[in-house]
Write a protein that holds these residues in place. Structure first.
Motif, PDB file in Angstrom:
ATOM      1  N   ASP A 237       0.812  -1.108  -0.007  1.00 26.93           N
ATOM      2  CA  ASP A 237       0.008   0.008   0.126  1.00 26.93           C
ATOM      3  C   ASP A 237       0.875   1.400  -0.009  1.00 26.93           C
ATOM      4  O   ASP A 237       0.474   2.383  -0.598  1.00 26.93           O
ATOM      5  N   ARG A 238       1.993   1.433   0.742  1.00 22.75           N
ATOM      6  CA  ARG A 238       2.830   2.586   0.580  1.00 22.75           C
ATOM      7  C   ARG A 238       3.554   2.710  -0.329  1.00 22.75           C
ATOM      8  O   ARG A 238       3.751   3.837  -0.995  1.00 22.75           O
ATOM      9  N   MET A 239       3.897   1.593  -1.338  1.00 21.03           N
ATOM     10  CA  MET A 239       4.694   1.823  -2.380  1.00 21.03           C
ATOM     11  C   MET A 239       3.446   2.384  -3.575  1.00 21.03           C
ATOM     12  O   MET A 239       3.856   2.989  -4.404  1.00 21.03           O
ATOM     13  N   LEU A 240       2.125   1.932  -3.577  1.00 18.19           N
ATOM     14  CA  LEU A 240       1.255   2.640  -4.341  1.00 18.19           C
ATOM     15  C   LEU A 240       0.909   3.910  -4.062  1.00 18.19           C
ATOM     16  O   LEU A 240       0.448   4.538  -5.194  1.00 18.19           O
ATOM     17  N   GLN A 241       0.980   4.478  -2.881  1.00 23.98           N
ATOM     18  CA  GLN A 241       0.604   5.732  -2.624  1.00 23.98           C
ATOM     19  C   GLN A 241       1.879   6.968  -2.983  1.00 23.98           C
ATOM     20  O   GLN A 241       2.852   6.550  -2.427  1.00 23.98           O
ATOM     21  N   PRO A 242       1.206   7.943  -3.735  1.00 30.85           N
ATOM     22  CA  PRO A 242       2.333   8.479  -3.945  1.00 30.85           C
ATOM     23  C   PRO A 242       2.931   9.520  -2.546  1.00 30.85           C
ATOM     24  O   PRO A 242       2.129   9.791  -1.689  1.00 30.85           O
ATOM     25  N   SER A 243       4.188   9.701  -2.566  1.00 25.69           N
ATOM     26  CA  SER A 243       4.532  10.429  -1.226  1.00 25.69           C
ATOM     27  C   SER A 243       4.168  11.861  -1.560  1.00 25.69           C
ATOM     28  O   SER A 243       4.436  12.553  -2.693  1.00 25.69           O
ATOM     29  N   VAL A 244       3.974  12.650  -0.335  1.00 24.12           N
ATOM     30  CA  VAL A 244       3.565  13.928  -0.301  1.00 24.12           C
ATOM     31  C   VAL A 244       4.792  14.585   0.105  1.00 24.12           C
ATOM     32  O   VAL A 244       5.208  14.753   1.304  1.00 24.12           O
ATOM     33  N   VAL A 245       5.192  15.583  -0.627  1.00 26.19           N
ATOM     34  CA  VAL A 245       6.177  16.490  -0.635  1.00 26.19           C
ATOM     35  C   VAL A 245       5.948  17.799  -0.410  1.00 26.19           C
ATOM     36  O   VAL A 245       5.128  18.360  -1.250  1.00 26.19           O
ATOM     37  N   PRO A 246       6.187  18.557   0.651  1.00 23.65           N
ATOM     38  CA  PRO A 246       5.820  20.066   0.909  1.00 23.65           C
ATOM     39  C   PRO A 246       6.195  20.714  -0.123  1.00 23.65           C
ATOM     40  O   PRO A 246       7.526  20.492  -0.577  1.00 23.65           O
ATOM     41  N   PRO A 247       5.610  21.766  -0.473  1.00 30.11           N
ATOM     42  CA  PRO A 247       6.182  22.761  -1.558  1.00 30.11           C
ATOM     43  C   PRO A 247       7.255  23.560  -1.095  1.00 30.11           C
ATOM     44  O   PRO A 247       7.453  23.651   0.441  1.00 30.11           O
ATOM     45  N   ILE A 248       8.340  24.015  -1.682  1.00 33.87           N
ATOM     46  CA  ILE A 248       9.390  24.449  -1.393  1.00 33.87           C
ATOM     47  C   ILE A 248       8.834  25.932  -0.327  1.00 33.87           C
ATOM     48  O   ILE A 248       9.804  25.989   0.765  1.00 33.87           O
TER      49      ILE A 248
END
Length: 78
Positions: free
Chosen positions: A10-21
């Motif tokens: 499940d973790r591999m399928l979910q895109p990681s959320v990266v905070p905006p700069i």
């Protein structure tokens, strides 16, 4: 399938959320929220990159922006 295997899949399928700069710069107290607000408003008209706008208005030094961009890049796993 074990519960752990399912969690990993499940973790591999979910895109990681990266905070905006901009959010990273505020969180690190490199800029104040008002600078980010100003840059975001300016971006609507200029279509420039937030980091470049923040450097241009003197809110952040180019070296600090580069450092935060490198941190952000590491968060993407690329």
């Amino acid at each position: 399938m074990s519960a752990q295997s399912k969690d990993n899949k499940d973790r591999m399928l979910q895109p990681s959320v990266v905070p905006p700069i901009g959010s990273l710069l505020v969180a690190e107290e490199d800029i104040i929220p008002q600078d980010l607000d100003f840059a975001l408003e300016h971006q609507k008209h200029s279509k420039g990159l937030i980091g470049e706008i923040l450097v241009r208005i003197g809110a952040v030094e180019p070296g600090e922006l580069e450092r935060m961009l490198n941190i952000q890049k590491k968060m993407t796993g690329r």
